[in-house]
Design an enzyme around this catalytic site. Structure first.
Site, PDB file in Angstrom:
ATOM      1  CD  GLN A   7      -7.906   3.379   9.765  1.00  0.00           C
ATOM      2  OE1 GLN A   7      -8.470   4.000   9.212  1.00  0.00           O
ATOM      3  NE2 GLN A   7      -8.339   2.285  10.298  1.00  0.00           N
TER       4      GLN A   7
ATOM      5  CB  SER B 254      -4.994   8.595   4.446  1.00  0.00           C
ATOM      6  OG  SER B 254      -6.325   7.874   4.438  1.00  0.00           O
ATOM      7  CG  LEU B 255      -6.359   9.667   9.844  1.00  0.00           C
ATOM      8  CD1 LEU B 255      -6.210  10.773  10.892  1.00  0.00           C
ATOM      9  CD2 LEU B 255      -6.604   8.214  10.274  1.00  0.00           C
TER      10      LEU B 255
ATOM     11  NE  ARG C  11     -11.141  10.203   5.013  1.00  0.00           N
ATOM     12  CZ  ARG C  11      -9.820   9.394   5.074  1.00  0.00           C
ATOM     13  NH1 ARG C  11      -9.720   8.947   6.277  1.00  0.00           N
ATOM     14  NH2 ARG C  11      -9.033   9.337   4.154  1.00  0.00           N
TER      15      ARG C  11
ATOM     16  CG  HIS D 151      -7.164   5.909   0.165  1.00  0.00           C
ATOM     17  ND1 HIS D 151      -7.492   7.148   0.091  1.00  0.00           N
ATOM     18  CD2 HIS D 151      -6.586   5.605   1.370  1.00  0.00           C
ATOM     19  CE1 HIS D 151      -7.420   7.661   1.145  1.00  0.00           C
ATOM     20  NE2 HIS D 151      -6.649   6.929   2.213  1.00  0.00           N
TER      21      HIS D 151
ATOM     22  CD  GLN E 205      -7.868  11.758   1.815  1.00  0.00           C
ATOM     23  OE1 GLN E 205      -9.148  11.226   2.218  1.00  0.00           O
ATOM     24  NE2 GLN E 205      -6.961  12.507   2.479  1.00  0.00           N
TER      25      GLN E 205
END
Length: 818
Positions: free
Chosen positions: A515, A600-601, A625, A709, A757
């Site tokens: 992102q 991440s994503l 998510r 996170h 994560q």
């Protein structure tokens, strides 16, 4: 009359349906439909005219003629001369009119065919911006039809004028003669009145009939043109053929020669035996004869000489119904009817129950996407399945073949429109389909043929290789060359002399962005240029029940940046690029690298690209998510800051320093001196104030909607744990590094790694270090929008090859590099 029309319509449809495959290839289907539609209507009008106009007129003429004969021979002679001349001209002119109308009807059928052809290929018209060209084509056909229509009408009007002139002359002569005869006392005044009334009445009827006869012969011309369909003999007479019985499925080509019209031989004196129950793959460049080989087995074309046999029975002596009922065919371009999903699958066995249809749909991995359609199995799929993606249409075709359960199965690129994940999902189903059956599999992706008993290599109609995968590799030759060219990927369409790629996949890695890379307009060039990308975007829109692609292409940045939108949108661009690489450059992820990672994503994108998740499951997971991470804290209670020019130890000390103000932890260790902190807003603000005291060159507060996170994401982690429970997971086809522990994924631990994560750190610097040291990577390929990860790679490893692929232009540049 309704039954009369129905019988004509069904009889014509039945006759035309028995024509050969080549007949429909060479004839406009729209024109055929027009003629079948015209014939019942025109035949009805002709019969109506005969019954209601011509028979009453004949009765009237007979009655008038007998009276004129009794009155005076001279009056009768003029009357009969007029009638004879009238009907002679009618027959002469109307026969010629029928010919001109037939020509006009043929022009109208051609026009209808062109309209249907253009409408059927409307997507190609739009993609190639060829609307004006199509309009010009239709206008030219319309002008030709109009010219011929005018000619036929003018001809008919001239004919009617001539009849009128003759009628006027006739009544003038009859009246003149009748008066003379009355003056001479040969007839009475009553006879004169009868002559006038009878002649005027008959003229009226004849005038009306003349008007009707022009229309009747117009309809006769239409019928004549429609009857051309029945004049064309069917190539095969079913009445004299035998029922074929297939018990073993043995296929034999005995000295077969074949060529298409006006072309040289495709096959010449070909002899070959495929034993019953064998699974045989056919490979070769386009035009080498693979599909023709399959078509001759199904008798879509007739051989020029020699015989094709199934279980020692000549297929040319077998009825087409019995032959094709023993063969299940899955084409490269699936043909679907404008009917429901249920009806399309049931076409494999018309008598199957709903439960049997749904059972094969599950085996073919159709059920999941069907249940997401608006009306499930009752959803209408559109003309030729236009409402479904190419992969969805192909899965329905596979389900239909499973339902047919025929002893011989032919698959012509049956998985070509499937993504690699779905292909793996249905691989077992296809193997189940082929159990105890003779199977012929045509494929460009050679890796799909490895489990088959035998592979035939075609080149210009000749079989230049015959054996198992291992045997053909050992022999070398054409197959070995093709195998090494594609390195388990897709076979090129033509032999273009390509020897391979310069890049060493063992030293390359794919990177998938996270992102922050989103921008309005991302993916639009891919959508407009490649059908493969369009299918990815369309499938994600359908899965999320949102026009996400429109938001990506031309929406508002503020809405696109919302986590629930940004995450699946970025993934969509990444997976669209992968689809283009696979279909356009013949490169699967295995051809490009041995290891991949996502930020991440982006970890989800990497997993999807390597076959762990299906595209639809990935989109759904990222929507969950995004929503979960967005709603984990109230607006304004969380924040993130990017620290520039620092190291891990200094960043951790800074986090400890502000710990009394709330949660603050390292969210991303991106490398190249960049670390991102995440946590409570108060703690992050204090960290920004104190950053320089800990050696940080610059602290930039990020414009994010939540503290990603960090420990504040525990509720989101729980939601992801629930969402992942119902998702099918497979081992990746390459190594994919996990953000949470910098270890490679395995299906047994992937769900736990993804849950951890959400609230854990993205250890990107360590990931890059492991990729370069353990895998010796020196080429980085960022797959998706933005240049964040490729920028980090350049700073961490100057001199390495770095690519960023998200537009047609940089995909082309990457192709040039290869």
């Amino acid at each position: 009359m309704p039954k009369f029309e129905a019988n004509i319509r069904t009889s014509m449809f039945n006759y035309v349906s028995n024509h050969s495959h080549s007949y429909f290839v060479q004839t406009h289907v729209g024109g055929i439909a027009q003629r079948i539609s015209d014939m019942p209507k025109s035949a009805k009008l002709v019969i109506d005219d005969l019954l209601t106009v011509f028979i009453p007129l004949i009765v009237s003429i007979i009655a008038s003629s007998s009276v004129f004969l009794s009155m005076h021979p001279l009056l009768a002679a003029i009357f009969f001369t007029w009638l004879g001349l009238h009907f002679t001209l009618c027959v002469f002119f109307c026969l010629k009119a029928a010919n001109s109308v037939s020509v006009q009807s043929a022009a109208r059928a051609l026009l209808q065919g062109k309209i249907v052809d253009s409408m059927t290929n409307h997507l190609s018209v739009k993609l190639f911006t060829a609307h004006q060209h199509e309009m010009q084509t239709i206008k030219e056909a319309q002008a030709d039809e109009l010219q011929k229509y005018r000619y036929s009408l003018i001809y008919i009007e001239k004919f009617k004028m001539l009849l009128s002139l003759i009628s006027i002359i006739n009544i003038t002569l009859l009246l003149y003669l009748a008066i003379k005869l009355w003056q001479q006392g040969q007839i009475t005044i009553g006879d004169i009145v009868f002559t006038i009334n009878s002649t005027l009445g008959l003229m009226t009827n004849l005038w009306f009939t003349g008007d009707e006869i022009s229309y009747m012969f117009y309809e006769i011309g239409v019928c004549k043109q429609s009857l051309i369909l029945l004049e064309e003999p069917t190539e095969i007479s079913e009445s004299t053929l035998k029922q074929i019985k297939v018990t073993q499925g043995k296929i034999e080509f005995d000295n077969v020669s074949f060529n298409y019209h006006n072309n040289g031989n495709i096959f010449k004196n070909k002899s070959l035996v495929i034993h019953g129950g064998q699974k045989v793959g056919l490979v070769g460049f386009s035009g080498s004869g693979k599909t023709t080989f399959a078509n001759l087995i199904m008798r879509l074309y007739e051989v020029s000489s020699g015989t094709v046999k199934i279980d020692d029975q000549d297929v040319s002596q077998a009825s087409l119904l019995s032959l094709r009922s023993n063969i299940a065919f899955i084409p490269q371009d699936p043909f679907l009817f404008h009917r429901s999903v249920l009806e399309n699958i049931r076409y494999g066995n018309i008598n199957a129950t709903d439960e049997e249809v749904k059972e094969v749909a599950k085996k073919a991995e159709c059920d999941s996407f069907i249940m997401n359609l608006e009306h499930g199995y009752d959803t209408i799929v559109g003309e030729r399945g236009s409402k479904l993606s190419g992969g969805q249409r192909q899965r329905i075709a596979i389900a239909r073949a499973m339902l047919k359960n025929a002893p011989i199965v032919i698959m012509d690129e049956a998985t070509s429109a499937l993504d690699s994940v779905t292909e793996r999902l249905i691989e077992k189903s296809l193997q189940h389909l082929m159990v105890n059956k003779t199977a012929i599999v045509i494929a460009h992706r050679l890796s799909t043929l490895l489990h088959l008993d035998r592979i035939l290599v075609f080149e210009k109609g000749n079989i230049v290789g015959d054996g198992t995968h291992e045997e053909l590799l050992t022999k070398g030759g054409r197959y070995a060359m093709l195998w090494h060219m594609q390195q388990s990927g897709l076979l090129p369409e033509h032999d273009n002399g390509k020897k391979g790629i310069k890049m060493d996949k063992n030293k390359s890695s794919l990177l998938f962005p996270g992102q922050g890379s989103q921008v309005v307009g991302m993916g639009v060039e891919l959508f407009n240029t490649f059908n493969e990308a369009k299918e990815v975007f369309s499938l994600i829109d359908e899965t999320l029940k949102q026009n996400l692609s429109q938001l990506m292409f031309s929406g508002e940045l503020e809405e696109l940046t919302l986590t629930a939108n940004a995450q699946p949108a970025i993934m969509a661009v990444s997976l669209a690029v992968m689809a283009v690489l696979e279909k356009q450059l013949n490169l699967t992820i295995q051809d490009l690298c041995n290891v991949a990672a996502g930020h991440s994503l982006g970890e989800y994108s990497a997993l999807a690209a390597s076959g762990v998740f299906s595209l639809t499951d990935t989109a759904s997971l990222l929507r969950v998510r995004g929503d979960a991470m967005q709603s984990a804290v109230n607006p304004g209670e969380g924040a993130m800051v990017a620290l520039i020019g620092t190291d891990l130890d200094s960043a951790q000390k800074l986090c400890n320093h502000v710990a009394n103000y709330g949660a603050c932890q390292i969210a991303n260790d991106n490398g190249a001196g960049q670390i991102v902190l995440s946590g409570a807003t108060i703690a992050i603000d204090k960290a920004i104030e104190s950053a320089t005291n800990f050696g940080v060159k610059k602290a930039i507060k990020l414009k994010v909607s939540a503290p990603f996170h960090s420990s504040l994401m525990q509720s989101a982690a729980f939601k992801m744990e629930q969402a992942l429970k119902g998702v099918a997971i497979h081992n990746p086809t390459i190594d994919v590094m996990a953000n949470f522990n910098v270890e490679k994924h395995h299906e047994s631990i992937t769900k736990d790694l993804l849950v951890s994560q959400v609230a854990g750190s993205v250890r990107w610097r360590e990931t890059m270090e492991k990729i370069t040291t353990h895998y010796e990577v020196d080429t980085f390929i960022e797959i998706g929008p933005g240049q964040v990860l490729s920028g980090i790679a350049k700073r961490m490893y100057p001199g390495s090859n770095v690519f960023n692929l998200h537009t047609p232009k940089n995909i082309e540049e990457f192709s040039d590099f290869l």
